[in-house]
Design an enzyme around this catalytic site. Structure first.
Site, PDB file in Angstrom:
ATOM      1  N   GLY A  95       0.831  -1.196   0.000  1.00 23.19           N
ATOM      2  CA  GLY A  95       0.000   0.000   0.000  1.00 23.19           C
ATOM      3  C   GLY A  95       0.863   1.244   0.000  1.00 23.19           C
ATOM      4  O   GLY A  95       2.038   1.220  -0.390  1.00 23.19           O
ATOM      5  N   SER A  96       0.297   2.336   0.464  1.00 26.72           N
ATOM      6  CA  SER A  96       0.989   3.618   0.420  1.00 26.72           C
ATOM      7  C   SER A  96       2.122   3.685   1.442  1.00 26.72           C
ATOM      8  O   SER A  96       2.120   2.969   2.453  1.00 26.72           O
ATOM      9  CB  SER A  96       0.003   4.756   0.692  1.00 26.72           C
ATOM     10  OG  SER A  96      -0.394   4.752   2.057  1.00 26.72           O
ATOM     11  N   THR A  97       3.066   4.572   1.184  1.00 30.73           N
ATOM     12  CA  THR A  97       4.187   4.763   2.105  1.00 30.73           C
ATOM     13  C   THR A  97       3.703   5.278   3.452  1.00 30.73           C
ATOM     14  O   THR A  97       4.194   4.851   4.508  1.00 30.73           O
ATOM     15  CB  THR A  97       5.207   5.728   1.494  1.00 30.73           C
ATOM     16  OG1 THR A  97       5.725   5.154   0.282  1.00 30.73           O
ATOM     17  CG2 THR A  97       6.355   5.991   2.450  1.00 30.73           C
ATOM     18  N   ALA A  98       2.734   6.193   3.437  1.00 31.87           N
ATOM     19  CA  ALA A  98       2.231   6.758   4.696  1.00 31.87           C
ATOM     20  C   ALA A  98       1.654   5.678   5.592  1.00 31.87           C
ATOM     21  O   ALA A  98       1.960   5.598   6.786  1.00 31.87           O
ATOM     22  CB  ALA A  98       1.186   7.833   4.405  1.00 31.87           C
ATOM     23  N   VAL A  99       0.816   4.823   5.029  1.00 32.37           N
ATOM     24  CA  VAL A  99       0.226   3.734   5.818  1.00 32.37           C
ATOM     25  C   VAL A  99       1.300   2.710   6.172  1.00 32.37           C
ATOM     26  O   VAL A  99       1.311   2.155   7.273  1.00 32.37           O
ATOM     27  CB  VAL A  99      -0.943   3.073   5.063  1.00 32.37           C
ATOM     28  CG1 VAL A  99      -1.503   1.900   5.869  1.00 32.37           C
ATOM     29  CG2 VAL A  99      -2.043   4.097   4.785  1.00 32.37           C
ATOM     30  N   GLY A 100       2.225   2.478   5.259  1.00 36.34           N
ATOM     31  CA  GLY A 100       3.304   1.529   5.523  1.00 36.34           C
ATOM     32  C   GLY A 100       4.157   1.937   6.711  1.00 36.34           C
ATOM     33  O   GLY A 100       4.604   1.089   7.496  1.00 36.34           O
TER      34      GLY A 100
ATOM     35  N   CYS B 287       2.172   0.938  -8.438  1.00 33.22           N
ATOM     36  CA  CYS B 287       3.295   1.483  -7.670  1.00 33.22           C
ATOM     37  C   CYS B 287       4.572   1.554  -8.492  1.00 33.22           C
ATOM     38  O   CYS B 287       5.453   2.363  -8.202  1.00 33.22           O
ATOM     39  CB  CYS B 287       3.521   0.632  -6.415  1.00 33.22           C
ATOM     40  SG  CYS B 287       3.730  -1.127  -6.776  1.00 33.22           S
TER      41      CYS B 287
ATOM     42  N   GLU C 289       5.682  -3.437   0.877  1.00 33.34           N
ATOM     43  CA  GLU C 289       5.895  -2.948  -0.483  1.00 33.34           C
ATOM     44  C   GLU C 289       5.049  -1.709  -0.625  1.00 33.34           C
ATOM     45  O   GLU C 289       3.816  -1.778  -0.642  1.00 33.34           O
ATOM     46  CB  GLU C 289       5.522  -4.011  -1.508  1.00 33.34           C
ATOM     47  CG  GLU C 289       6.120  -3.709  -2.880  1.00 33.34           C
ATOM     48  CD  GLU C 289       5.097  -3.263  -3.878  1.00 33.34           C
ATOM     49  OE1 GLU C 289       5.065  -2.053  -4.172  1.00 33.34           O
ATOM     50  OE2 GLU C 289       4.335  -4.101  -4.363  1.00 33.34           O
TER      51      GLU C 289
END
Length: 486
Positions: free
Chosen positions: A232-237, A288, A254
């Site tokens: 998913g997104s970097t922020a959520v990651g 992505c 990822e």
């Protein structure tokens, strides 16, 4: 009506289970907003129960032989192959993907599972190592982690699920999987049906159809799973990584990309344009690995821009059920509005459009923005839409510098007439993957798939995912009496 529309329930301990929430969710076709099916969401208590049942089921599953696990995964593969056309139809309707995208996703998911089949043998390999103690035998075993928590996204929900689920099961783990509810059939229910038909024991693979408002961070903080796989997104990651770290859980993350496609001074412009069109507009740019920044040497810049914009203008858009369609709908209104906001901010900043798209229903036709400043907010944002940014480089060295000026580092590509130089420069780009004379959207099961910097932690693909989803255990056997010093 597809038979898969009726699989609108969670799959817990081998049973199709109605959610206990008082909330429902309509899974919609993003092209026309029609309702495909309605799901009653699972609750946090149902998720917690699924983890408990998965833990119990894993104990027996880990004791099965490699042959037994391989047979079941092969049967699941056979099911997906036998039902290909109907599954592809669901992928198109649920994700808004074109025929090309849907068939590719189905094929990649099958390849993931087929790669996983051979991983099962790794659990039966025992390594003996030397010793300094007389009479001691040292053996190193590979053990499953136990329960895997798997979270997959909306864009390629089937194969971004199978790349974790297949290896996890082959290696003796059990799985609790939460697909993005927008694509719950493609990302979860169809896979559950395949393993149900394959005869997988109850509780070894569980699918939870729910959303974050129901379960919060339970997929990450529940004490049972020892590993969290998140795409998913970097922020959520970052949030997932922080919570997993506090709870001493291993992770594979990822995350987002801001992937450069670099066109050097000696590149073939026509071939670079062809690759960039595919690498930018596949699945409406909702990937992505997509070419988010196209960086072109100044001597080729005008020629590249002219040819790229002309080709982008002529891409067929419309109903993804039409095999000729290249540009289909965005996944939802929020993603569409986010893309339009980026376009509007670019206009306010006075950037130049070589091609200005438009919104037609839920479709966004291609935009091509030129003379973009690589340090601008626009260039440093993962756009996740059909918006191409073309950046001018003063030299080949400058192009590589621009490519590296990003917090992300997932995929990248370089076009050049000198393959030896291209390979050397590929090593200078700080990303997990670089493709010479190709575009950045590439994936196969036998490579270490993953990124650097803000694009994630860990690697998918064989054999690298085996290291992620197992632990080593040292067993020593003292065959002679050991004389201790006290």
């Amino acid at each position: 009506m597809s038979k898969y529309e009726y699989l609108n329930k969670s799959f817990i301990y081998g049973q199709w289970t109605e959610g206990l929430s008082d909330r429902t969710y309509d899974i919609r076709n993003p092209y026309d907003n029609s309702v495909i099916t309605q799901v009653r969401l699972a609750t946090i208590s149902q998720l917690q129960e699924a983890f408990k049942l998965a833990k119990e089921a894993q104990k027996s599953w880990a004791k099965t032989s490699a042959v037994q696990r391989k047979v079941i995964i092969q049967k699941a593969v056979d099911y997906l192959k036998e039902n290909r056309d109907e599954i592809v139809s669901v992928i198109i309707r649920e994700t808004g993907g074109t025929h090309l995208k849907a068939y590719g996703e189905h094929s990649t998911a099958i390849a993931d599972l087929e790669d996983a089949i051979n991983m099962a043998d790794e659990m039966e390999k025992v390594k003996e190592v030397g010793t300094t103690v007389d009479g001691k035998v040292n053996r190193i075993y590979r053990m499953p982690i136990g329960v895997i928590s798997s979270i997959s996204p909306f864009n390629f929900p089937m194969n971004l699920s199978t790349r974790t689920i297949g290896p996890a099961l082959a290696l003796g783990n059990s799985v609790v999987h939460k697909p993005d509810i927008q694509v719950g059939l493609t990302g979860g229910s169809i896979l559950a049906k395949a393993f149900e038909e394959a005869g997988l024991p109850a509780g070894v693979f569980n699918v939870i159809l729910t959303d974050i408002s129901e379960i919060g961070d339970e997929m990450i903080i529940n004490p049972i799973p020892g590993f969290v796989s998140f795409t998913g997104s970097t922020a959520v990651g970052r949030h997932v990584g922080e919570l997993a770290g506090k709870n001493l859980k291993r992770v594979a993350l990822e995350l987002g990309g801001n992937d450069p496609l670099v066109v050097l001074s000696d590149a073939d412009v026509d071939r670079a344009v062809d690759a960039a069109i595919f690498g930018k507009f596949l699945h409406q740019g909702q990937i992505c690995m997509i070419a988010n920044r196209i960086i072109v040497h100044q001597t080729l810049y005008q020629d590249f821009v002219s040819k790229f914009a002309e080709k982008a203008k002529n891409l067929k858009y419309g109903d993804p059920r039409d095999p000729q369609t290249v540009i289909g709908p965005m996944i939802n209104e929020r993603q569409l509005e986010r893309a339009l906001q980026a376009v509007n901010e670019a206009k306010e900043a006075g950037v130049i459009f070589a091609l200005e798209g438009e919104r037609i229903g839920n479709i966004l036709t291609p935009y091509v923005i030129v003379n973009v400043d690589n340090s601008s907010k626009l260039a440093q944002t993962e756009l996740f839409g059909p918006i191409a940014l073309i950046i001018k480089a003063d030299s080949d060295e400058h192009a590589i510098e621009l490519a590296n000026e990003s917090e992300s580092g997932l995929s990248s590509s370089i076009f050049t007439g000198d393959l030896q130089s291209g390979e050397r420069l590929a090593l200078q780009i700080d990303s997990g993957m670089t493709h010479v004379n190709d575009q950045p959207v590439n994936c196969q099961g036998n490579i270490p798939f993953g990124g650097t910097k803000g694009s994630g932690i860990g690697r998918f693909g064989s054999p690298w995912i085996i290291e992620e989803l197992t632990v080593y255990k040292w067993v020593s056997i003292q065959t002679k009496y050991r004389d201790f010093p006290f």
